[in-house]
Design a protein around this motif. Structure first.
Motif, mmCIF file in Angstrom:
data_model
loop_
_atom_site.group_PDB
_atom_site.id
_atom_site.type_symbol
_atom_site.label_atom_id
_atom_site.label_comp_id
_atom_site.label_asym_id
_atom_site.label_seq_id
_atom_site.Cartn_x
_atom_site.Cartn_y
_atom_site.Cartn_z
ATOM 1 N N ARG A 88 -25.402 14.108 7.750
ATOM 2 C CA ARG A 88 -25.941 15.402 8.166
ATOM 3 C C ARG A 88 -25.907 16.408 7.021
ATOM 4 O O ARG A 88 -25.093 16.300 6.106
ATOM 5 N N SER A 89 -26.763 17.408 7.130
ATOM 6 C CA SER A 89 -26.663 18.539 6.213
ATOM 7 C C SER A 89 -25.648 19.520 6.776
ATOM 8 O O SER A 89 -25.295 19.478 7.968
ATOM 9 N N ALA A 90 -25.170 20.419 5.939
ATOM 10 C CA ALA A 90 -24.224 21.432 6.402
ATOM 11 C C ALA A 90 -24.856 22.296 7.475
ATOM 12 O O ALA A 90 -24.213 22.633 8.479
ATOM 13 N N ALA A 91 -26.122 22.652 7.283
ATOM 14 C CA ALA A 91 -26.800 23.495 8.263
ATOM 15 C C ALA A 91 -26.909 22.795 9.613
ATOM 16 O O ALA A 91 -26.687 23.408 10.671
ATOM 17 N N ALA A 92 -27.249 21.499 9.601
ATOM 18 C CA ALA A 92 -27.380 20.759 10.858
ATOM 19 C C ALA A 92 -26.028 20.603 11.540
ATOM 20 O O ALA A 92 -25.926 20.712 12.774
ATOM 21 N N HIS A 93 -25.000 20.344 10.754
ATOM 22 C CA HIS A 93 -23.650 20.201 11.304
ATOM 23 C C HIS A 93 -23.215 21.479 12.008
ATOM 24 O O HIS A 93 -22.736 21.451 13.158
#
Length: 302
Positions: A88-93
């Protein structure tokens, strides 16, 4: 506020935490210290409801944390920065956590900016350095803008700039009236960051007091004296039971006060160029007061 009352946790025949009682109050940074294996992480996990206590209670603002359905709004926590999905990306997490806790999506961008990860928000977490993962973990803790925050070894992997930033962040959060509870093995950082300390060893409470009071309990306090008549002054101090270590014209004196050193020098017309008190460091006091609680010592196992 975090309140722990007679908290005990046993795993079979091993007692990890024993009758632990302390309070972490808002408006200050409270350090949580103890040797490896002392029960710090187990205690934090019981506060967060991840482990059930064998007996006793741990509450946040008067309620068990597990009773709060939208937990990130009440308590933010960093326990393990590596415990995230690397794909995952940080934003998605953060967005997934925001949705599950009914936190506005705008908070995702705000906390990413706050922890310095805005430029890496779309990158996969698997490519992050340890320091970046620590920053992401702090972002998760801040996401719900909670009044209570817990951090377990938050400085691991951070560079000097990151350490300085975290130190300022904790101070800022406490100044806003939040409860900030930080577990760390870095004594130098706790010395610069914490107002209060909770110290445990072998699962039991050793101290719950201000950092200043705890450091003062160590025996490392000394008086530094510069004088061209070191031999004379050393003889007088030794005769009174003090311990003196000489290094050129500098004497390091333990076992007496700066006032008494000055009185002796005056009474015997000994010229002093400098006299200062050097307090015991937090590390000195910690090592001394937890010596009997260390599980593993170089060359032996207790």
């Amino acid at each position: 506020m975090i309140e722990v009352n007679e908290l005990t946790k046993r795993y079979g025949g091993t007692t990890a935490v024993k009758n632990l009682t302390f309070t972490v109050r808002p408006g200050r940074v409270t350090g949580f210290l103890g040797p490896n294996g002392s029960g710090k992480s187990t205690t934090l996990r019981m506060v967060l409801g991840l482990h059930a206590p064998t007996s006793g209670t741990a509450t946040v603002d008067g309620r068990p944390f597990r009773s709060r359905p939208r937990g990130l709004r009440h308590v933010g926590a960093l326990l393990d920065a590596g415990h995230v999905h690397g794909g995952r990306s940080a934003a998605a997490h953060l967005a997934a956590l925001a949705r599950s806790n009914r936190i506005p999506r705008s908070r995702v961008d705000q906390v990413l900016e706050q922890v310095g990860l805005a430029g890496a928000a779309r990158r996969r977490i698997g490519g992050y350095s340890l320091g970046m993962r620590q920053r992401l973990g702090i972002a998760v803790a801040l996401l719900g803008d909670p009044p209570v925050l817990l951090f377990d070894e938050p400085l691991n992997g951070l560079d000097p700039e990151g350490v300085k930033w975290v130190r300022g962040l904790f101070r800022q959060l406490a100044a806003e009236g939040r409860t900030v509870f930080v577990s760390s093995h870095l004594m130098s950082e706790m010395e610069h960051t914490a107002d209060e300390l909770i110290v445990i060893g072998r699962g039991e409470l050793i101290a719950a007091e201000s950092l200043t009071d705890f450091a003062a309990r160590g025996s490392g306090a000394a008086v530094a004296v510069r004088t061209p008549h070191g031999d004379r002054l050393a003889a007088l101090l030794t005769a009174e039971g003090a311990t003196v270590r000489a290094d050129g014209d500098l004497l390091t004196v333990t076992g007496t006060s700066a006032e008494r050193v000055g009185e002796l020098a005056l009474d015997h017309r000994i010229l002093l160029h400098e006299i200062t008190t050097r307090g015991a460091s937090l590390e000195d006091a910690f090592m001394e007061l937890t010596a009997g609680s260390v599980e593993y010592v170089a060359g032996e196992t207790r």
